[in-house]
Design a protein around this motif. Structure first.
Motif, PDB file in Angstrom:
ATOM      1  N   UNK A   2      45.246  47.024  17.334  1.00 24.47           N
ATOM      2  CA  UNK A   2      45.398  46.288  18.597  1.00 24.47           C
ATOM      3  C   UNK A   2      44.091  46.315  19.377  1.00 24.47           C
ATOM      4  N   UNK A   3      43.932  45.325  20.226  1.00 23.13           N
ATOM      5  CA  UNK A   3      42.696  45.231  21.018  1.00 23.13           C
ATOM      6  C   UNK A   3      42.999  44.863  22.461  1.00 23.13           C
ATOM      7  N   UNK A   4      42.223  45.432  23.360  1.00 19.19           N
ATOM      8  CA  UNK A   4      42.305  45.004  24.756  1.00 19.19           C
ATOM      9  C   UNK A   4      40.900  44.865  25.311  1.00 19.19           C
ATOM     10  N   UNK A   5      40.728  43.839  26.116  1.00 23.81           N
ATOM     11  CA  UNK A   5      39.484  43.711  26.860  1.00 23.81           C
ATOM     12  C   UNK A   5      39.849  43.557  28.337  1.00 23.81           C
ATOM     13  N   UNK A   6      39.298  44.413  29.158  1.00 22.94           N
ATOM     14  CA  UNK A   6      39.572  44.349  30.597  1.00 22.94           C
ATOM     15  C   UNK A   6      38.269  44.188  31.353  1.00 22.94           C
ATOM     16  N   UNK A   7      38.289  43.250  32.287  1.00 20.14           N
ATOM     17  CA  UNK A   7      37.120  43.106  33.146  1.00 20.14           C
ATOM     18  C   UNK A   7      37.636  43.016  34.571  1.00 20.14           C
ATOM     19  N   UNK A   8      37.221  43.945  35.419  1.00 20.73           N
ATOM     20  CA  UNK A   8      37.655  43.754  36.798  1.00 20.73           C
ATOM     21  C   UNK A   8      36.496  43.832  37.750  1.00 20.73           C
ATOM     22  N   UNK A   9      36.401  42.786  38.542  1.00 17.62           N
ATOM     23  CA  UNK A   9      35.259  42.615  39.434  1.00 17.62           C
ATOM     24  C   UNK A   9      35.742  42.549  40.881  1.00 17.62           C
ATOM     25  N   UNK A  10      35.031  43.237  41.728  1.00 12.93           N
ATOM     26  CA  UNK A  10      35.374  43.201  43.153  1.00 12.93           C
ATOM     27  C   UNK A  10      34.221  42.608  43.934  1.00 12.93           C
ATOM     28  N   UNK A  11      34.573  41.799  44.900  1.00 17.35           N
ATOM     29  CA  UNK A  11      33.566  41.194  45.770  1.00 17.35           C
ATOM     30  C   UNK A  11      33.902  41.564  47.211  1.00 17.35           C
ATOM     31  N   UNK A  12      32.945  42.136  47.894  1.00 14.56           N
ATOM     32  CA  UNK A  12      33.169  42.537  49.282  1.00 14.56           C
ATOM     33  C   UNK A  12      32.469  41.563  50.211  1.00 14.56           C
ATOM     34  N   UNK A  13      33.162  41.169  51.284  1.00 13.81           N
ATOM     35  CA  UNK A  13      32.544  40.325  52.299  1.00 13.81           C
ATOM     36  C   UNK A  13      32.586  41.121  53.598  1.00 13.81           C
ATOM     37  N   UNK A  14      31.434  41.451  54.132  1.00 15.10           N
ATOM     38  CA  UNK A  14      31.388  42.273  55.336  1.00 15.10           C
ATOM     39  C   UNK A  14      31.409  43.752  54.977  1.00 15.10           C
ATOM     40  N   UNK A  15      31.500  44.626  55.993  1.00 15.48           N
ATOM     41  CA  UNK A  15      31.350  46.048  55.692  1.00 15.48           C
ATOM     42  C   UNK A  15      32.521  46.894  56.179  1.00 15.48           C
ATOM     43  N   UNK A  16      33.669  46.244  56.446  1.00 18.87           N
ATOM     44  CA  UNK A  16      34.803  47.050  56.918  1.00 18.87           C
ATOM     45  C   UNK A  16      35.997  46.989  55.987  1.00 18.87           C
ATOM     46  N   UNK A  17      35.807  46.359  54.820  1.00 22.58           N
ATOM     47  CA  UNK A  17      36.932  46.193  53.908  1.00 22.58           C
ATOM     48  C   UNK A  17      36.804  47.196  52.763  1.00 22.58           C
ATOM     49  N   UNK A  18      37.860  47.279  51.957  1.00 18.82           N
ATOM     50  CA  UNK A  18      37.822  48.215  50.846  1.00 18.82           C
ATOM     51  C   UNK A  18      38.202  47.540  49.542  1.00 18.82           C
ATOM     52  N   UNK A  19      37.579  47.977  48.448  1.00 16.27           N
ATOM     53  CA  UNK A  19      37.963  47.515  47.116  1.00 16.27           C
ATOM     54  C   UNK A  19      38.155  48.756  46.256  1.00 16.27           C
ATOM     55  N   UNK A  20      39.237  48.786  45.525  1.00 15.05           N
ATOM     56  CA  UNK A  20      39.551  49.973  44.719  1.00 15.05           C
ATOM     57  C   UNK A  20      39.996  49.540  43.337  1.00 15.05           C
TER      58      UNK A  20
END
Lengths: 249, 478
Positions: free
Chosen positions: B382-400
């Motif tokens: 079996x195979x899996x490919x995962x790509x997760x990208x986060x883009x932040x706009x401004x400086x008060x938000x969070x990406x996890x």
């Protein structure tokens, strides 16, 4: 066309431009040279309206208007073009899409119709050829994975498409090999015209072998300390910037 | 820059109006009698009621999940109404012509093609308004191809064998707290059956609208693609602007039998709450698909709405050589919180899965990707490919990012890539210096970031999704 009078500007609390005056008339090519930290890049950024620079004194008129009344995009639409020293990448946004948005914005500001996609593609392809970029560059993300030389040629491509009134080239020669330098120089020379002004900011006189300026100015500590013709650049090359310090002293 | 962007992000939610129709809403509260009442309103057979009651009894013993990276006031389940229907629907209109025009206008106003003769007629639509389906277009045409597309309430009556066999077969009643709640009180939703070897001749879509105040929407969708069939399905959702939070707890089950293919797309634009974080939908949804041999299930979601999102469209790759895909764009702004991702459970041999998740956070929002990739002992090759990208706009938000990877088969291959980036001042300035205003620049940069996902959406909706992002970011830079 461009009249800078006694301009002072700060980045954070540091004064970078300190009483700079310069006049550029249509058809003229001005070279601005100077050592690191003299304020060369700041000049371009202040004229183009980048955030983070505070103008603390002096005036800049562009085509009779107070430049500081205009937002960055309005200055671009009025015909000021800054070719970046380090063009930034915009992943996923194709060069074609970016260029079309840009050309449309500027045409709209001039009261012209946006170009049809077909016409635009034709034009963009033709200009690509002139700056020696393969056509598939139009499909790639803006500057995404471009080499240094490709980025600079991409800047030139934009300049050709937008046909600005005033071109400011910020150390466009940095990081270019001699072949790329000649392509860029040829592009700039092709853009020389009686109704267009060009400011070439550079560290080295090498570029000026290919783009022959009408005037050469030496920038030091935020102001122009010496002006002359092409021969001034050669003098600088010979004696180094410390010579200027002595001259000014 | 951040102040510019803040301006830009203060946009109005365009779907926030209320339709003025007389509704019959049952009093708030939840107990066995309410479950019986819902079942009775739908004139359901005994087996369906029993199924609901079994779910309800399980739910009573369950507790709300706490593990998601979101904070919100716990809903008071006794303060909600579990069934609301426009009064005019009580007479059970037989066709679209008999449906209250005010209801249809609601969908027209949202840009949904409600008349079969309209130009965007390549799409059949089921319209769900609060707790009931108000109409489904193109049923006759679909029937010619043998395709069944109707509300789940009708399916319970008309196709009980299919419903009995598959309802709860992918998401069991006791699966989780909200799935159990949904199983007990689900009111409507869509039912799709594609017969063997049939390629569904048009896009199917369901449009969910919450209208009444103080109600929850609990829809249930069941899509069955029989052997060798193919279907593309899209759901959209909006709700009025209200100060209090509203609960939306849906369950979607997909069954792709051998060699079948289901493409399920979502454009989620529930009311996200105001710029102070007041109001908005709690979107707690369970979506799961079961893929048999050589079947393919593809989830594509564009999530711009809801105050809190808790959603993990998943694939159980049971059959050998089956394929699971998850393409997601989740945009959060203001005080929105999203904890979303997927689960890819590889059971069969040579199963393959791809995960492309794009999170965009702006203002004071929190955006989390949570994903599980599990290779069971039988998942040879079996195979899996995962790509997760986060883009932040401004400086008060969070990406996890919370990736969970479990491999119990040494021949399985799992790849995971993750990036975090910001819309930088330099990028904005480059655009502005080329005459492009900052607002257009931000939407261009964000669209570029999402490109890989948008290209997975059905054509008509890719454009809509791009526009939706633009609207969600509107007014952000000035």
């Amino acid at each position: 066309m461009l009249k800078i009078d006694n301009l002072t500007a700060q980045v954070e609390d540091l004064t970078i431009l300190n009483g700079l005056s310069l006049e550029v008339k249509p058809g003229e090519v001005h070279a601005i040279m100077g050592p690191n930290g003299a304020g060369k890049s700041t000049l371009g950024n202040v004229l183009a309206g980048r955030d983070g620079y505070t103008v603390t004194g002096g005036t800049v008129e562009f085509d009779g208007k107070n430049l500081f009344d205009l937002e960055a995009e309005e200055r671009a639409r009025a015909g000021i073009f800054l070719a970046f020293q380090y063009p930034v990448e915009i992943p996923g946004v194709s060069n074609m899409e970016f260029l079309k948005a840009s050309v449309d914005a500027i045409r709209t500001a001039r009261g012209e119709e946006p170009m049809s996609s077909m016409d635009f593609i034709k034009l963009a392809r033709a200009k690509c050829k002139e700056v020696d970029l393969p056509q598939d560059f139009l499909k790639r993300g803006v500057n995404e994975g471009f080499s240094g030389g490709e980025k600079k040629r991409n800047e030139l491509l934009q300049m050709m498409l937008l046909e600005p009134r005033l071109c400011i080239l910020d150390e466009t020669d940095s990081g270019l090999d001699i072949d790329a330098l000649q392509v860029v120089a040829k592009g700039v020379n092709d853009l020389r015209s009686p109704d267009r002004g060009i400011i070439v900011v550079t560290h080295y006189q090498r570029l000026l072998d290919f783009i022959i300026p009408d005037y050469v100015h030496v920038l030091a500590k935020g102001r122009i300390v010496k002006s002359g013709d092409k021969s001034l650049a050669l003098e600088l090359e010979k004696h180094g910037y410390s010579w200027i310090d002595e001259e000014v002293a | 820059m951040s102040e510019h962007i803040e301006e830009y992000l203060k946009s109005e939610y365009s779907a926030g109006w209320v339709t003025d129709v007389e509704s019959l809403t049952i009093p708030p509260g939840l107990n066995e009698d309410v479950v019986r009442l819902i079942s009775a309103k739908k004139e359901e057979p005994e087996w369906m009621l029993e199924w609901r009651l079994k779910a309800f009894r399980s739910w009573l013993e369950m507790t709300e999940p706490q593990w998601a990276h979101v904070k919100y006031p716990k809903p008071d389940f006794q303060a909600l109404s579990y069934y609301s229907s426009p009064k005019s629907m009580e007479d059970r209109p037989k066709s679209l012509d008999e449906v209250d025009p005010e209801l249809l206008r609601t969908y027209e106003k949202l840009g949904i093609p409600v008349h079969e003769q309209e130009v965007l007629a390549g799409v059949a639509v089921d319209m769900v308004f609060d707790s009931v389906s108000v109409g489904t277009t193109f049923r006759a045409k679909l029937k010619e191809a043998g395709v069944i597309f109707c509300s789940i309430s009708e399916a319970v009556h008309e196709y009980p064998e299919l419903v009995k066999k598959y309802l709860g077969s992918v998401v069991p009643q006791k699966d989780n707290f909200y799935a159990a709640l949904n199983s007990a009180v689900f009111s409507d939703g869509s039912f799709v059956y594609i017969p063997k070897g049939v390629r569904c001749p048009m896009e199917l879509s369901t449009y969910f609208r919450i209208n009444e105040a103080k109600t929850g929407q609990f829809e249930r969708t069941l899509v069955i693609a029989d052997e060798g069939s193919h279907v593309s399905y899209l759901e959209g959702c909006t709700a009025p602007m209200r100060d209090e939070n509203q609960l939306h707890a849906a369950v979607v089950e997909l069954v792709a039998l051998d060699d079948a293919e289901i493409k399920y797309s979502t454009v989620q634009n529930w009311y996200p709450g105001d710029s102070e974080g007041k109001g908005g939908i709690f979107n707690f949804v369970t979506k799961r698909g079961l893929a048999h041999n050589r079947a393919k299930i593809s989830w594509t979601q564009v999530e711009t709405g809801s105050a809190v999102t808790w959603k993990y469209p998943s694939c159980i790759l049971k059959g050998d050589d089956s394929i699971g895909e998850f393409y997601s764009v989740a945009l959060t702004s203001n005080y929105q919180q999203a904890d979303t991702g997927t689960k890819m459970i590889h059971l069969g041999k040579n199963t393959r899965s791809t995960i492309i998740a794009k999170g965009i956070s702006a203002m004071k929002s929190e955006n989390s990707y949570r994903g599980l990739v599990r290779m069971n002992p039988g998942a040879e090759g079996a195979r899996n490919y995962t790509q997760c990208d986060s883009l932040l706009i401004g400086d008060q938000c969070g990406a996890h990012t919370f990736p969970y990877i479990e491999s119990k088969n040494p021949t399985a291959v799992i790849e995971h890539e993750a990036t975090t980036s910001k819309v930088s001042d330099d990028q904005l300035f480059l655009c502005q210096q080329r005459g492009i205003d900052a607002e257009k620049a931000v939407s261009m940069i964000v669209n570029g970031f999402c490109k890989e996902v948008f290209k997975e959406l059905p054509m008509e909706f890719a454009v809509e999704a791009g526009k939706l992002l633009e609207v969600s970011l509107e007014g952000a830079v000035g």
